[in-house]
Motif scaffolding. Structure first.
Motif, PDB file in Angstrom:
ATOM      1  N   ARG A  12      -6.530 -29.167  53.082  1.00  0.00           N
ATOM      2  CA  ARG A  12      -5.439 -29.309  52.099  1.00  0.00           C
ATOM      3  C   ARG A  12      -5.880 -28.530  50.864  1.00  0.00           C
ATOM      4  O   ARG A  12      -6.544 -29.070  49.985  1.00  0.00           O
ATOM      5  CB  ARG A  12      -5.220 -30.792  51.770  1.00  0.00           C
ATOM      6  CG  ARG A  12      -4.819 -31.645  52.955  1.00  0.00           C
ATOM      7  CD  ARG A  12      -4.717 -33.122  52.634  1.00  0.00           C
ATOM      8  NE  ARG A  12      -6.004 -33.757  52.412  1.00  0.00           N
ATOM      9  CZ  ARG A  12      -6.864 -34.119  53.357  1.00  0.00           C
ATOM     10  NH1 ARG A  12      -6.557 -33.918  54.626  1.00  0.00           N
ATOM     11  NH2 ARG A  12      -8.020 -34.666  53.067  1.00  0.00           N
ATOM     12  N   PHE A  64       1.394 -36.341  51.209  1.00  0.00           N
ATOM     13  CA  PHE A  64       1.015 -34.974  50.840  1.00  0.00           C
ATOM     14  C   PHE A  64       1.840 -33.960  51.637  1.00  0.00           C
ATOM     15  O   PHE A  64       2.337 -32.971  51.089  1.00  0.00           O
ATOM     16  CB  PHE A  64      -0.491 -34.767  51.049  1.00  0.00           C
ATOM     17  CG  PHE A  64      -0.944 -33.397  50.650  1.00  0.00           C
ATOM     18  CD1 PHE A  64      -1.021 -33.046  49.311  1.00  0.00           C
ATOM     19  CD2 PHE A  64      -1.266 -32.438  51.603  1.00  0.00           C
ATOM     20  CE1 PHE A  64      -1.414 -31.766  48.923  1.00  0.00           C
ATOM     21  CE2 PHE A  64      -1.663 -31.156  51.235  1.00  0.00           C
ATOM     22  CZ  PHE A  64      -1.737 -30.826  49.887  1.00  0.00           C
ATOM     23  N   VAL A 118       3.845 -29.226  45.519  1.00  0.00           N
ATOM     24  CA  VAL A 118       3.407 -30.628  45.647  1.00  0.00           C
ATOM     25  C   VAL A 118       3.483 -31.289  44.283  1.00  0.00           C
ATOM     26  O   VAL A 118       2.869 -30.822  43.324  1.00  0.00           O
ATOM     27  CB  VAL A 118       1.944 -30.699  46.175  1.00  0.00           C
ATOM     28  CG1 VAL A 118       1.496 -32.154  46.302  1.00  0.00           C
ATOM     29  CG2 VAL A 118       1.801 -29.979  47.504  1.00  0.00           C
ATOM     30  N   THR A 157       0.280 -25.272  47.252  1.00  0.00           N
ATOM     31  CA  THR A 157      -0.785 -25.102  48.234  1.00  0.00           C
ATOM     32  C   THR A 157      -0.980 -23.615  48.510  1.00  0.00           C
ATOM     33  O   THR A 157      -0.163 -22.783  48.112  1.00  0.00           O
ATOM     34  CB  THR A 157      -0.440 -25.804  49.561  1.00  0.00           C
ATOM     35  OG1 THR A 157       0.755 -25.214  50.071  1.00  0.00           O
ATOM     36  CG2 THR A 157      -0.241 -27.290  49.352  1.00  0.00           C
ATOM     37  N   MET A 164       1.355 -35.728  45.963  1.00  0.00           N
ATOM     38  CA  MET A 164      -0.088 -36.009  46.042  1.00  0.00           C
ATOM     39  C   MET A 164      -0.382 -37.336  45.354  1.00  0.00           C
ATOM     40  O   MET A 164      -0.079 -37.518  44.181  1.00  0.00           O
ATOM     41  CB  MET A 164      -0.888 -34.891  45.378  1.00  0.00           C
ATOM     42  CG  MET A 164      -2.380 -35.018  45.657  1.00  0.00           C
ATOM     43  SD  MET A 164      -3.294 -33.624  44.989  1.00  0.00           S
ATOM     44  CE  MET A 164      -3.745 -34.243  43.387  1.00  0.00           C
TER      45      MET A 164
END
Ligand SMILES: Cc1ncc(COP(=O)(O)O)c(C=O)c1O
Length: 445
Positions: A32, A404, A50, A44, A409
């Motif tokens: 991750r 996630f 996220v 990401t 998160m």
């Protein structure tokens, strides 16, 4: 012992980094990787957005990518990248200490700089012991922590801490002369309390029992987190911290608040000491001090403690303690810029205005499958689920992973999911965090 090498990894380029507090093999098989951040979001490596529900690691209180901090750090690097603070000094260190003293709880206006929460804790413990010695009470060396406490990973913090996995692997390599108060998490009496639980104030009286056992004359300090985050969000029962303060005063024992998580606005006042109207003798901080941008910690001390050291010949060092990077100029620049943002945008108190919406949102998760408790205070929240039989932590980890994957998160400790978003969060983003978590819990067996 038959030392076996682990089989060739799926992603060998991830092998060299031995990751902290991480299931290395699971991560390296399914990485991750965060590549970019701005405001309330991470992106990401493959470009997915996220929402950050945990302020990085409880530290990015003003949100990500604050250009004011970037500029201050860049300028300081170009001006003077390093200066020693052993027998030398530089202006930013003094400016930062003065500025911090102004937002600190009453009287905590002498400030020692470190590089992390763990170092702040070990520093505070050492100051407490040396303070008593400076006053002619050198037999006061015992330290009292609390079960489920987290005070970082130094030998001091580990010893006063009370999270079993952080202790059991290190055998008897703990500081001697440490005892622990019972923790204050009681789901039987307090499940689904909104804000502080009402049951359990009397748990503070256990301190009197430890004092009766060891004698006050052997005890230097009691250290607790006003609200603990790492153990899965453990709240103090109403009146509990005040009672600890009274007992410490009665027996001349120092009270240390570890505010590494609660500091810098997390619960609606600059520090939990102000939110709960209980002033400790020493207060440890880190994380939000620089908005997480540069590692830095600070120990806030009552003036009486500092003054107790200021004796003997004036050319003699008073406290034989410090770090090469104590008050590192680049960290000072980051902290000053972070403080400017906090004050200008009202972030040290913003959590108070969001806390009612936050409380309603996280408590809407009550009644979902396996949920056995919901806890909240300020902009901290936690949902505890019952563990799967014989597999503690498995359900929590699965929920964390699925959230996630769906773009939120959060943080997992055992079967508890903790939330602590940046203090700049918008109301709609609060709803998104809780809706995502709720949907994932509903479909997780
Ligand atoms: C209350 C408390 N103390 C100390 C620490 C340790 O801080 P660091 O990881 O910066 O050493 C933490 C980290 O989460 C914490 O929550």
């Amino acid at each position: 012992m038959n030392a076996q090498l682990t089989p060739a990894a799926i992603n060998p380029e991830l092998d060299a980094f031995w990751m902290p507090f991480t299931a290395n093999r699971q991560f390296k098989a399914n990485p991750r990787l965060l590549a970019r951040a701005q405001g309330m979001f991470y992106w990401t490596q493959d470009g997915r957005e996220v929402l950050d529900g945990v302020a990085g690691l409880w530290c990015v209180n003003a949100g990500h990518g604050r250009h004011e901090i970037t500029e201050a750090v860049t300028k300081q690097l170009a001006t003077m990248e390093f200066a020693p603070t052993f027998q030398m000094g530089h202006p930013l260190a003094f400016e930062l200490a003065n500025r911090l003293a102004k937002v600190a709880p009453p009287g905590l206006d002498r400030i020692f700089f470190t590089n992390s929460g763990s170092e702040s804790v070990d520093t505070a413990l050492k100051i407490a012991i040396a303070y008593h010695r400076a006053r002619g009470a050198g037999q006061r060396t015992r330290l009292i922590g609390r079960e489920k406490g987290y005070h970082g990973v130094g030998f001091g913090g580990m010893s006063v801490g009370g999270m079993v996995n952080n202790r059991k692997f290190f055998g008897s390599s703990m500081l001697p002369g440490v005892d622990h108060l019972p923790h204050t998490l009681d789901i039987e009496h307090n499940a689904f309390s909104r804000g502080l639980p009402q049951w359990g104030t009397q748990l503070a009286n256990e301190l009197e029992r430890l004092i009766a056992l060891h004698d006050a004359s052997t005890i230097a300090a009691v250290i607790v987190e006003p609200i603990s985050g790492s153990a899965g969000v453990v709240l103090p029962p109403a009146g509990y911290l005040k009672r600890l303060r009274e007992i410490c005063d009665k027996h001349d024992i120092l009270l240390i608040f570890d505010e590494v998580i609660t500091g810098f606005g997390r619960i609606g006042k600059p520090f939990a000491a102000q939110a709960f109207d209980v002033t400790p003798d020493l207060m440890t901080t880190a994380k939000g001090l620089t908005n997480g941008a540069i590692p830095m910690g600070a120990v806030f001390s009552q003036r009486k403690i500092y003054d107790a050291f200021m004796q003997g010949p004036e050319n003699a060092i008073e406290l034989f303690h410090g770090y090469t990077y104590s008050a590192h100029p680049v960290a000072c620049a980051a902290a000053l810029a972070a403080l400017d943002i906090y004050l200008k945008e009202g972030l040290l108190t913003r959590a108070a205005s969001l806390s009612a919406q936050w409380e309603n949102a996280v408590h809407s998760l009550r009644g979902l499958p396996h949920v056995i408790d919901v806890r909240n205070y300020g902009l901290i929240g936690a949902v505890e689920m019952e563990p799967r039989q014989g597999k503690p932590g498995a359900r929590g980890f699965e929920v964390f992973l699925k959230c996630f994957e769906r773009g939120v998160m959060l943080r997992q400790t055992g079967d508890t999911i903790a939330m602590a978003p940046p203090l700049v969060i918008l109301p709609a983003q609060i709803e998104r965090i809780v809706e995502t978590l709720g949907a994932v819990i509903r479909e997780t067996a």
